[in-house]
Enzyme design. Structure first.
Site, PDB file in Angstrom:
ATOM      1  N   ALA A  20       0.901  -1.210  -0.080  1.00 23.89           N
ATOM      2  CA  ALA A  20       0.111   0.119   0.184  1.00 23.89           C
ATOM      3  C   ALA A  20       0.993   1.203  -0.053  1.00 23.89           C
ATOM      4  CB  ALA A  20      -0.869  -0.001   1.344  1.00 23.89           C
ATOM      5  N   GLN A  22       0.481   3.976   0.734  1.00 24.03           N
ATOM      6  CA  GLN A  22       0.385   5.138   1.906  1.00 24.03           C
ATOM      7  C   GLN A  22       1.188   4.504   3.107  1.00 24.03           C
ATOM      8  OE1 GLN A  22      -2.033   3.316   0.465  1.00 24.03           O
ATOM      9  NE2 GLN A  22      -3.739   3.084   1.788  1.00 24.03           N
ATOM     10  N   SER A  23       1.606   3.351   3.107  1.00 24.47           N
ATOM     11  CA  SER A  23       2.018   2.631   4.520  1.00 24.47           C
ATOM     12  C   SER A  23       3.502   3.184   4.555  1.00 24.47           C
ATOM     13  CB  SER A  23       2.008   1.130   4.037  1.00 24.47           C
ATOM     14  OG  SER A  23       3.090   0.475   4.846  1.00 24.47           O
ATOM     15  N   PRO A  24       3.869   3.435   5.885  1.00 23.21           N
ATOM     16  CA  PRO A  24       5.205   4.113   6.198  1.00 23.21           C
ATOM     17  C   PRO A  24       6.209   2.715   6.138  1.00 23.21           C
ATOM     18  CG  PRO A  24       3.717   3.784   8.278  1.00 23.21           C
ATOM     19  CD  PRO A  24       2.979   3.738   7.002  1.00 23.21           C
TER      20      PRO A  24
END
Length: 208
Positions: A20, A22-24
């Site tokens: 994903a 947006q995942s850090p």
């Protein structure tokens, strides 16, 4: 190594990379998945999906539903890991962006070929986690595509295909036993998290 394997009639290993944008943790993984794949002559296939749709189906919870102590620890942990990796990471100004357009662009760019997919993934992560940008913004996505050798309009042309693939990636992930991101599946082996990349490397090298 990849060329030699093909010449000898051997099957090139494939790594399915569920992620994903947006995942850090995907951001912290950086270019390492692509580098590991290249080192072992393996094909890395990016399979972006929606974690908010994945978690309820696999026993997980989205961030807003988790206990505050767990979210607090995750923030501490990613800050430590970023420091060890030498990666600039700050709390994002846009905490819950619409990441689907950036994922569609990744799918379309992968289909089109000719650019640096790892660079695009890294650029989107950096935009969110280091530059305070909204990764759902068309201009942010276009800039990430262009800076990594892709036509910034590639997502527009492949929108329908990308949207269908995005949904299919979710179903495939559930079937494959994926429950988080980043997640790597190669053959019958599964590896969850950017902190398992060394294990993925060892597995591909026959050491694990």
């Amino acid at each position: 190594m990849g060329t030699r394997a093909k010449a000898e009639g051997l099957q090139v290993k494939q790594i399915d990379y569920y992620l994903a944008l947006q995942s850090p943790w995907v951001y912290l993984a950086g270019r390492r998945p692509a580098e590991i794949a290249a080192q072992h002559g393996a094909r890395l296939v990016y399979k972006p999906l929606d974690p908010a749709a994945l978690f309820p189906r696999t026993g997980g919870k989205v961030r807003d539903e988790r206990h505050p102590s767990r979210n607090s620890y995750a923030a501490e942990d990613r800050a430590r890991q970023a420091k060890l990796l030498g990666v600039d990471l700050r709390e994002p100004l846009f905490r819950s962006p619409n990441a689907a357009p950036a994922a569609y662009a990744l799918i379309a760019a992968q289909s089109a070929g000719g650019g640096d997919l790892a660079g695009y993934v890294q650029a989107i992560g950096r935009a969110m986690w280091a530059e305070g940008k909204d990764i759902g913004d068309d201009e942010v996505i276009a800039a990430a595509l262009a800076s990594n050798g892709f036509d910034p309009k590639v997502a527009d042309r492949g929108m329908l295909m990308a949207a269908e693939t995005y949904g299919a990636n979710l179903e495939e992930a559930v079937t494959a036993g994926v429950f988080g991101v980043p997640f790597f599946v190669t053959g019958g082996a599964r590896f969850w998290g950017q902190d398992r990349l060394d294990m993925l490397d060892a597995h591909l090298g026959g050491r694990l």
